[in-house]
Design an enzyme around this catalytic site. Structure first.
Site, PDB file in Angstrom:
ATOM      1  N   TYR A 142       0.820  -1.217   0.000  1.00 24.82           N
ATOM      2  CA  TYR A 142       0.000   0.000   0.000  1.00 24.82           C
ATOM      3  C   TYR A 142       0.856   1.271   0.000  1.00 24.82           C
ATOM      4  O   TYR A 142       0.401   2.316  -0.462  1.00 24.82           O
ATOM      5  CB  TYR A 142      -0.919   0.029   1.227  1.00 24.82           C
ATOM      6  CG  TYR A 142      -2.262  -0.629   1.032  1.00 24.82           C
ATOM      7  CD1 TYR A 142      -2.355  -1.943   0.619  1.00 24.82           C
ATOM      8  CD2 TYR A 142      -3.436   0.079   1.280  1.00 24.82           C
ATOM      9  CE1 TYR A 142      -3.590  -2.555   0.455  1.00 24.82           C
ATOM     10  CE2 TYR A 142      -4.672  -0.523   1.124  1.00 24.82           C
ATOM     11  CZ  TYR A 142      -4.746  -1.841   0.703  1.00 24.82           C
ATOM     12  OH  TYR A 142      -5.968  -2.433   0.545  1.00 24.82           O
TER      13      TYR A 142
ATOM     14  N   LYS B  67       3.210 -15.178   1.898  1.00 26.15           N
ATOM     15  CA  LYS B  67       3.526 -16.045   0.763  1.00 26.15           C
ATOM     16  C   LYS B  67       5.045 -16.231   0.745  1.00 26.15           C
ATOM     17  O   LYS B  67       5.738 -15.747  -0.158  1.00 26.15           O
ATOM     18  CB  LYS B  67       3.035 -15.409  -0.540  1.00 26.15           C
ATOM     19  CG  LYS B  67       1.521 -15.427  -0.693  1.00 26.15           C
ATOM     20  CD  LYS B  67       0.966 -16.708  -1.305  1.00 26.15           C
ATOM     21  CE  LYS B  67       1.388 -16.882  -2.751  1.00 26.15           C
ATOM     22  NZ  LYS B  67       0.986 -18.234  -3.259  1.00 26.15           N
TER      23      LYS B  67
ATOM     24  N   ASP C  24      -2.783 -17.936   0.435  1.00 28.29           N
ATOM     25  CA  ASP C  24      -3.808 -18.523  -0.444  1.00 28.29           C
ATOM     26  C   ASP C  24      -4.448 -19.745   0.221  1.00 28.29           C
ATOM     27  O   ASP C  24      -5.671 -19.911   0.210  1.00 28.29           O
ATOM     28  CB  ASP C  24      -3.230 -18.867  -1.839  1.00 28.29           C
ATOM     29  CG  ASP C  24      -1.989 -19.744  -1.776  1.00 28.29           C
ATOM     30  OD1 ASP C  24      -1.384 -19.861  -0.685  1.00 28.29           O
ATOM     31  OD2 ASP C  24      -1.614 -20.320  -2.817  1.00 28.29           O
TER      32      ASP C  24
ATOM     33  N   ASP D 153      -6.387  -7.142   3.757  1.00 29.84           N
ATOM     34  CA  ASP D 153      -7.529  -6.508   3.094  1.00 29.84           C
ATOM     35  C   ASP D 153      -8.437  -7.580   2.494  1.00 29.84           C
ATOM     36  O   ASP D 153      -9.650  -7.578   2.687  1.00 29.84           O
ATOM     37  CB  ASP D 153      -7.013  -5.554   2.013  1.00 29.84           C
ATOM     38  CG  ASP D 153      -8.137  -4.788   1.335  1.00 29.84           C
ATOM     39  OD1 ASP D 153      -9.060  -4.346   2.042  1.00 29.84           O
ATOM     40  OD2 ASP D 153      -8.085  -4.640   0.103  1.00 29.84           O
TER      41      ASP D 153
ATOM     42  N   ASP E 124     -12.189  -9.302   4.108  1.00 25.50           N
ATOM     43  CA  ASP E 124     -13.466  -9.264   3.387  1.00 25.50           C
ATOM     44  C   ASP E 124     -14.064 -10.667   3.299  1.00 25.50           C
ATOM     45  O   ASP E 124     -15.274 -10.854   3.465  1.00 25.50           O
ATOM     46  CB  ASP E 124     -13.293  -8.696   1.967  1.00 25.50           C
ATOM     47  CG  ASP E 124     -13.631  -7.213   1.889  1.00 25.50           C
ATOM     48  OD1 ASP E 124     -13.441  -6.528   2.913  1.00 25.50           O
ATOM     49  OD2 ASP E 124     -14.068  -6.749   0.817  1.00 25.50           O
TER      50      ASP E 124
HETATM   51  C1  IPM Z   1     -10.507  -1.361   3.763  1.00 29.29           C
HETATM   52  C2  IPM Z   1     -10.740  -0.707   2.434  1.00 29.29           C
HETATM   53  C3  IPM Z   1      -9.602   0.264   2.177  1.00 29.29           C
HETATM   54  C4  IPM Z   1      -8.340  -0.539   2.014  1.00 29.29           C
HETATM   55  C5  IPM Z   1      -9.807   1.243   1.015  1.00 29.29           C
HETATM   56  C6  IPM Z   1     -11.100   1.996   1.136  1.00 29.29           C
HETATM   57  C7  IPM Z   1      -8.645   2.174   0.882  1.00 29.29           C
HETATM   58  O1  IPM Z   1     -10.882  -1.666   1.443  1.00 29.29           O
HETATM   59  O2  IPM Z   1     -10.392  -0.648   4.761  1.00 29.29           O
HETATM   60  O3  IPM Z   1     -10.457  -2.591   3.803  1.00 29.29           O
HETATM   61  O4  IPM Z   1      -8.040  -1.051   0.935  1.00 29.29           O
HETATM   62  O5  IPM Z   1      -7.612  -0.670   3.002  1.00 29.29           O
HETATM   63 MG    MG Z   2     -10.944  -3.670   2.150  1.00 23.74          MG
END
Ligand code: IPM
Ligand code: MG
Length: 368
Positions: free
Chosen positions: A142, A192, A225, A249, A253
């Site tokens: 990032y 990884k 993975d 990230d 999710d």
């Molecule tokens: C998160 C989001 C952020 C990230 C974006 C909005 C920059 O996806 O907080 O998970 O990628 O970190």
């Molecule tokens: Mg995210």
């Protein structure tokens, strides 16, 4: 003693709507529990861009550095898609994370009993699930340099750099081990190391911190993975997962979806302790700004409300009050109160964002 200070940054899309419900909860704690906060409010993301031409004004950044905790709603929306990368709403959030040095991002994935049927996985796979992803938040791909879009010969090349120092890995590993000791005492580290040197270093440093400082915690390593696969196969094998910025990230999710709705999950981003002993901290829901439903009173405010519960626990030493708030949310869900995102195939009438907030306040009242 002065009241602890909170900076509220509602942001874009559904951010202001869900934050309005959190403000009711904050008021409740002041009125009913004598827990008063000095609350200020400011702009972030597209809202800040519209007002100031930047997704985070310097004055807002300075305020964020001074307060005891920041509560953020969400940033972004289609209106801002065409903006230059440097002023996109997300840059405001990334600047907060980076300049406050919030290296440890706690993303719990917890399955509420009342919602176990909502998961896309079988009920027995997710019922009772309670895992914590610790995502490194201020480094890695990032932020690594070099980055950019450059021209090489007659074509362009896009470059980002995965970069981790030993100290960056060690500090997030420590925060994962500390958390594990207060939970199931198990950490799984994901990288990884089979293809990335930064992964090899990650694995070595996590193991060293473990052996020297946390030998009592059970540690395992997994390729990220395979970790994603195991998360979907049998998530209850995990307690704390520690991983880098990008893998965190993605994995968070995926873990969020195990629980049925992204509208349920809070997060805490913590940095080093300030002079008063509290960690620098920003709390935000894991979900985004959901522009498709913004302004319609459909959004689920629970993720944002539970983010405030995390603030009570991690910034203000109010673990019992955090439990109270989490139990209130659990009760509301058990009573069948559902926003639109939580409607099953059998249908029914969803409540609005404000009605969900009011139901949580009523459950708090009932807890006294
Ligand atoms: C998160 C989001 C952020 C990230 C974006 C909005 C920059 O996806 O907080 O998970 O990628 O970190
Ligand atoms: Mg995210």
């Amino acid at each position: 003693m002065a009241n602890p200070s909170l900076l509220i940054l509602p942001g874009d899309g559904i951010g202001p709507e869900v934050m309005a419900e959190v403000k009711k909860i904050i008021d409740w704690y002041g009125d009913k529990r004598g827990l008063r906060f000095d609350v200020s409010e400011d702009l972030v993301g597209g809202a800040a861009y519209d007002a100031h031409g930047t997704p985070l004004a310097d004055a807002t950044m300075a305020k964020a550095q001074e307060v005891d905790a920041v509560l953020l709603g969400a940033v972004g929306g289609p209106k801002y898609d065409k903006l230059d990368f440097s002023v996109k709403p997300e840059r405001g959030l990334l600047r907060l994370r980076k300049e406050m040095d919030l290296f440890s991002n706690l993303r719990p994935a917890q399955c509420f009993d009342a919602l176990a049927d909502f998961s896309s996985l079988k009920k027995e796979v997710v019922a009772g699930l309670d895992i914590m992803i610790v995502r490194e938040l201020t480094s890695g791909v990032y932020f690594g340099e070099p980055r950019g879009i450059f021209t090489e010969g007659n074509e362009r090349v896009g470059i980002n750099t995965q970069r981790y120092t030993e100290s960056e890995i060690a500090r997030v590993a420590r925060s994962a081990f500390e958390l594990a000791r207060r939970r199931g005492n198990k950490v799984c580290s994901m990288e990884k190391a089979n293809v990335m040197e930064s992964g090899i270093l990650w694995r070595e440093v996590v193991q060293k911190v473990h052996d020297e400082e946390y030998p009592d915690v059970e540690l395992s390593h997994m390729y990220a993975d395979a970790g994603a696969m195991q998360l979907c196969r049998w998530p209850k094998q995990f307690d704390v997962i520690v991983t880098d910025n990008l893998f965190g990230d993605l994995l968070s999710d995926a873990a969020a979806m195990l629980t049925g709705s992204l509208g349920m999950l809070p997060s805490a981003s913590l940095g080093a302790p300030m002079a008063n002993g509290r960690p620098k901290a920003l709390y935000e829901p894991v979900h985004g700004s959901a522009p498709d439903i913004a302004g319609q009173g459909k959004a689920n405010p629970i993720a944002c409300i539970l983010s405030f519960a995390m603030a009570l626990r991690y910034s203000f030493d109010q673990g019992a009050e955090a439990d109270r708030l989490e139990k209130a949310v659990e009760k509301v869900l058990a009573d069948g109160v559902r926003t639109a995102d939580l409607m099953g195939p059998e249908g029914g009438k969803p409540v609005s964002t404000a009605e969900m907030g009011n139901a949580v306040v009523a459950a708090l009242d009932a807890s006294l």
